[in-house]
Motif scaffolding. Structure first.
Motif, PDB file in Angstrom:
ATOM      1  N   ASN A 245     -22.683  35.142   7.000  1.00  0.00           N
ATOM      2  CA  ASN A 245     -23.370  33.909   6.629  1.00  0.00           C
ATOM      3  C   ASN A 245     -23.887  33.894   5.144  1.00  0.00           C
ATOM      4  OD1 ASN A 245     -23.543  30.970   7.232  1.00  0.00           O
ATOM      5  ND2 ASN A 245     -25.828  31.088   7.472  1.00  0.00           N
ATOM      6  N   LEU A 246     -22.969  34.562   4.235  1.00  0.00           N
ATOM      7  CA  LEU A 246     -23.562  34.480   2.785  1.00  0.00           C
ATOM      8  C   LEU A 246     -22.845  33.942   1.695  1.00  0.00           C
ATOM      9  CD1 LEU A 246     -24.103  38.320   2.734  1.00  0.00           C
ATOM     10  CD2 LEU A 246     -25.792  36.700   2.366  1.00  0.00           C
ATOM     11  N   TYR A 247     -21.579  32.854   2.345  1.00  0.00           N
ATOM     12  CA  TYR A 247     -21.148  31.933   1.598  1.00  0.00           C
ATOM     13  C   TYR A 247     -22.172  30.717   1.336  1.00  0.00           C
ATOM     14  CZ  TYR A 247     -16.180  33.649   1.410  1.00  0.00           C
ATOM     15  OH  TYR A 247     -15.290  34.316   1.010  1.00  0.00           O
ATOM     16  N   GLU A 248     -22.469  30.522   0.157  1.00  0.00           N
ATOM     17  CA  GLU A 248     -23.545  29.492  -0.465  1.00  0.00           C
ATOM     18  C   GLU A 248     -22.970  28.070   0.093  1.00  0.00           C
ATOM     19  OE1 GLU A 248     -26.235  30.789  -3.385  1.00  0.00           O
ATOM     20  OE2 GLU A 248     -24.293  31.132  -4.197  1.00  0.00           O
ATOM     21  N   GLN A 249     -21.606  27.980   0.102  1.00  0.00           N
ATOM     22  CA  GLN A 249     -20.998  26.595   0.573  1.00  0.00           C
ATOM     23  C   GLN A 249     -19.810  26.883   1.009  1.00  0.00           C
ATOM     24  OE1 GLN A 249     -21.409  24.938  -3.264  1.00  0.00           O
ATOM     25  NE2 GLN A 249     -19.437  25.998  -4.177  1.00  0.00           N
ATOM     26  N   TYR A 250     -19.236  26.004   1.545  1.00  0.00           N
ATOM     27  CA  TYR A 250     -17.774  26.190   2.586  1.00  0.00           C
ATOM     28  C   TYR A 250     -17.044  25.173   1.902  1.00  0.00           C
ATOM     29  CZ  TYR A 250     -19.601  29.786   5.334  1.00  0.00           C
ATOM     30  OH  TYR A 250     -20.215  31.027   5.703  1.00  0.00           O
ATOM     31  N   ASP A 251     -15.544  25.142   1.934  1.00  0.00           N
ATOM     32  CA  ASP A 251     -14.677  24.248   1.465  1.00  0.00           C
ATOM     33  C   ASP A 251     -14.557  23.077   2.717  1.00  0.00           C
ATOM     34  OD1 ASP A 251     -12.538  22.532   0.690  1.00  0.00           O
ATOM     35  OD2 ASP A 251     -11.457  24.326   0.244  1.00  0.00           O
ATOM     36  N   PRO A 252     -14.782  22.038   2.532  1.00  0.00           N
ATOM     37  CA  PRO A 252     -15.167  20.818   3.129  1.00  0.00           C
ATOM     38  C   PRO A 252     -13.617  20.685   3.999  1.00  0.00           C
ATOM     39  CG  PRO A 252     -15.395  19.764   1.194  1.00  0.00           C
ATOM     40  CD  PRO A 252     -15.526  21.395   0.987  1.00  0.00           C
ATOM     41  N   ILE A 253     -12.752  20.873   3.091  1.00  0.00           N
ATOM     42  CA  ILE A 253     -11.200  20.477   3.608  1.00  0.00           C
ATOM     43  C   ILE A 253     -10.717  21.600   4.738  1.00  0.00           C
ATOM     44  CG2 ILE A 253      -8.807  20.169   2.865  1.00  0.00           C
ATOM     45  CD1 ILE A 253      -9.969  19.168   0.130  1.00  0.00           C
ATOM     46  N   VAL A 254     -10.715  21.138   5.791  1.00  0.00           N
ATOM     47  CA  VAL A 254     -10.061  22.032   6.803  1.00  0.00           C
ATOM     48  C   VAL A 254      -8.723  22.482   6.576  1.00  0.00           C
ATOM     49  CG1 VAL A 254      -9.999  22.541   9.292  1.00  0.00           C
ATOM     50  CG2 VAL A 254     -11.814  21.059   8.553  1.00  0.00           C
ATOM     51  N   SER A 255      -7.947  21.462   6.382  1.00  0.00           N
ATOM     52  CA  SER A 255      -6.451  21.672   6.109  1.00  0.00           C
ATOM     53  C   SER A 255      -6.130  20.769   5.120  1.00  0.00           C
ATOM     54  CB  SER A 255      -5.733  21.295   7.517  1.00  0.00           C
ATOM     55  OG  SER A 255      -4.046  21.612   7.141  1.00  0.00           O
ATOM     56  N   THR A 256      -5.155  21.437   4.035  1.00  0.00           N
ATOM     57  CA  THR A 256      -4.539  20.765   2.865  1.00  0.00           C
ATOM     58  C   THR A 256      -3.188  20.237   3.408  1.00  0.00           C
ATOM     59  OG1 THR A 256      -3.628  22.644   2.320  1.00  0.00           O
ATOM     60  CG2 THR A 256      -5.813  22.069   1.547  1.00  0.00           C
ATOM     61  N   GLU A 257      -2.734  20.471   4.619  1.00  0.00           N
ATOM     62  CA  GLU A 257      -1.363  20.225   4.842  1.00  0.00           C
ATOM     63  C   GLU A 257      -1.027  18.665   4.748  1.00  0.00           C
ATOM     64  OE1 GLU A 257       1.321  22.812   7.520  1.00  0.00           O
ATOM     65  OE2 GLU A 257      -0.718  22.145   8.459  1.00  0.00           O
ATOM     66  N   LYS A 258      -2.050  17.764   5.095  1.00  0.00           N
ATOM     67  CA  LYS A 258      -1.969  16.242   5.269  1.00  0.00           C
ATOM     68  C   LYS A 258      -1.891  15.886   3.758  1.00  0.00           C
ATOM     69  CE  LYS A 258      -7.011  15.655   4.709  1.00  0.00           C
ATOM     70  NZ  LYS A 258      -8.306  15.387   5.516  1.00  0.00           N
ATOM     71  N   PHE A 259      -2.240  16.470   2.697  1.00  0.00           N
ATOM     72  CA  PHE A 259      -1.937  16.096   1.299  1.00  0.00           C
ATOM     73  C   PHE A 259      -0.356  16.239   0.921  1.00  0.00           C
ATOM     74  CE2 PHE A 259      -6.566  17.783   1.053  1.00  0.00           C
ATOM     75  CZ  PHE A 259      -6.992  16.256   1.258  1.00  0.00           C
ATOM     76  N   TYR A 260       0.155  16.624   1.490  1.00  0.00           N
ATOM     77  CA  TYR A 260       1.667  17.241   1.260  1.00  0.00           C
ATOM     78  C   TYR A 260       2.713  16.495   2.069  1.00  0.00           C
ATOM     79  CZ  TYR A 260      -0.432  20.574  -1.942  1.00  0.00           C
ATOM     80  OH  TYR A 260      -0.909  21.157  -3.232  1.00  0.00           O
ATOM     81  N   GLU A 261       2.012  15.530   3.177  1.00  0.00           N
ATOM     82  CA  GLU A 261       2.956  14.742   4.025  1.00  0.00           C
ATOM     83  C   GLU A 261       3.826  14.067   2.803  1.00  0.00           C
ATOM     84  OE1 GLU A 261       0.425  12.538   6.488  1.00  0.00           O
ATOM     85  OE2 GLU A 261       0.028  14.298   7.709  1.00  0.00           O
ATOM     86  N   GLY A 262       5.079  14.044   3.156  1.00  0.00           N
ATOM     87  CA  GLY A 262       6.272  13.123   2.472  1.00  0.00           C
ATOM     88  C   GLY A 262       6.672  13.977   1.093  1.00  0.00           C
ATOM     89  N   ILE A 263       6.130  14.832   0.902  1.00  0.00           N
ATOM     90  CA  ILE A 263       6.495  15.757  -0.243  1.00  0.00           C
ATOM     91  C   ILE A 263       7.314  16.997   0.087  1.00  0.00           C
ATOM     92  CG2 ILE A 263       5.624  17.269  -2.094  1.00  0.00           C
ATOM     93  CD1 ILE A 263       2.873  15.627  -2.318  1.00  0.00           C
ATOM     94  N   THR A 264       8.516  16.895  -0.446  1.00  0.00           N
ATOM     95  CA  THR A 264       9.543  17.984  -0.054  1.00  0.00           C
ATOM     96  C   THR A 264       9.235  19.293  -0.741  1.00  0.00           C
ATOM     97  OG1 THR A 264      11.206  17.488  -1.811  1.00  0.00           O
ATOM     98  CG2 THR A 264      11.336  16.380   0.565  1.00  0.00           C
TER      99      THR A 264
END
Length: 339
Positions: A245-264
């Motif tokens: 538990n030594l990461y001071e912060q965690y990336d709030p984005i669980v998955s980035t795949e949704k940002f690439y929907e519709g992009i080939t």
């Protein structure tokens, strides 16, 4: 502007985390007190109702008509009637004074059991507090290893043997700090702390085993072996940070795949792995999975199973405060075009 925004977001996230931890702890304590209070009140009410029913005159108790399926109390032979102030209990056949004593003893014992259970719950709540992120001074010192590994990576790529020879000694000096954090952050014997200590000690063993491997490789001027040792050190360090538990912060984005929907894939700039498989030191792009679109550097390739090669990628993002390490199938990793 971006860095200050990120900083304020991080601080607010940290304060929110600590606030939610304290709120959760306070709520848990309130619930325990409430449960204990309700238990005592229930016992008191039930005890009074029971004893009131027992003290009713025998005639009043026996006059209640029995259902057809029940045994009629009036037809049941009982003890001889005693004086008016010594009515008999229909349940046990004992005089009321003795029944009162037994009822009080039983109620008192049950109350003690409830109180003891509540005390155990409170003790468990005290023994297993929510661990705050950061880890104090020991945690801060351990996180400094991240910058040491960044320098080590640069010197490996430059093949600077003068500097490379200094890292094994520097990294070995952290042994007591790892030990201090492992034993102080997870000190109890409850299952969670016990398993966490085991996991942390396992990664520390792998970490320093790789440091010894690095020293031998540097002495032999063996670059491929140096790269392999560095990759192993990086993976173990990353896993220690996560388990501890030594990461001071965690990336709030669980998955980035949704940002690439519709992009080939043709719209993304990379060399398909089927054309050219990335090699150690290559700049890479993750082309599938929950980390799709993230960039990093391939710092090693696991060769244990030739049919299922996995790449070790050091991400460029500092969303977690430290460059995170990802181990994933090579099919998800593509080489970026050189800038």
């Amino acid at each position: 502007s971006s860095s200050s925004s990120s900083s304020s977001s991080s601080s607010s996230s940290s304060s929110s985390s600590s606030g939610s931890s304290s709120t959760a702890s306070s709520t848990a304590g309130s619930i325990i007190i409430m449960v204990r209070t309700v238990a005592f009140l229930s016992l008191a009410v039930c005890g009074q109702a029971f004893m009131a029913g027992v003290r009713r005159p025998a005639a009043a108790r026996m006059s209640v008509p029995a259902r057809s399926a029940d045994v009629s109390l009036a037809d049941t032979p009982g003890p001889a009637a005693g004086p008016a102030d010594r009515s008999w209990d229909l349940l046990s056949g004992l005089p009321m004074e003795r029944r009162d004593v037994l009822g009080g003893v039983i109620s008192g014992c049950f109350g003690l059991v409830v109180a003891a259970c509540a005390s155990v719950e409170e003790a468990d709540a005290v023994e297993m507090p929510l661990l705050q992120r950061g880890g104090g001074r020991a945690g801060s010192k351990i996180r400094r290893i991240a910058s040491i590994l960044d320098d080590l990576q640069r010197d490996i790529f430059d093949e600077d043997w003068t500097f490379l020879g200094t890292y094994p000694t520097e990294l070995r000096s952290y042994v007591p700090i790892f030990t201090k954090y492992t034993d102080s952050a997870f000190p109890s014997e409850n299952p969670i702390d016990t398993q966490t200590r085991f996991a942390l000690r396992y990664e520390v063993g792998r970490f320093f085993g790789a440091v010894e491997r690095l020293k031998r490789a540097v002495d032999q001027r063996d670059i491929p072996e140096v790269e392999g040792a560095f990759a192993q050190i990086s993976v173990s360090f990353d896993r220690y940070l996560k388990a501890g538990n030594l990461y001071e912060q965690y990336d709030p984005i669980v998955s980035t795949e949704k940002f690439y929907e519709g992009i080939t894939d043709k719209q993304l700039v990379f060399i398909p792995p089927t054309i050219e498989s990335p090699k150690t030191r290559d700049l890479v792009l993750l082309i599938s999975g929950p980390d799709k679109g993230k960039t990093g550097t391939l710092i090693g390739i696991e060769q244990s199973d030739p049919a299922k090669k996995k790449g070790i990628v050091k991400l460029d993002s500092l969303a977690t405060g430290v460059k995170e390490i990802k181990v994933m199938p090579m099919a998800l990793i593509a080489k970026r075009y050189a800038k």
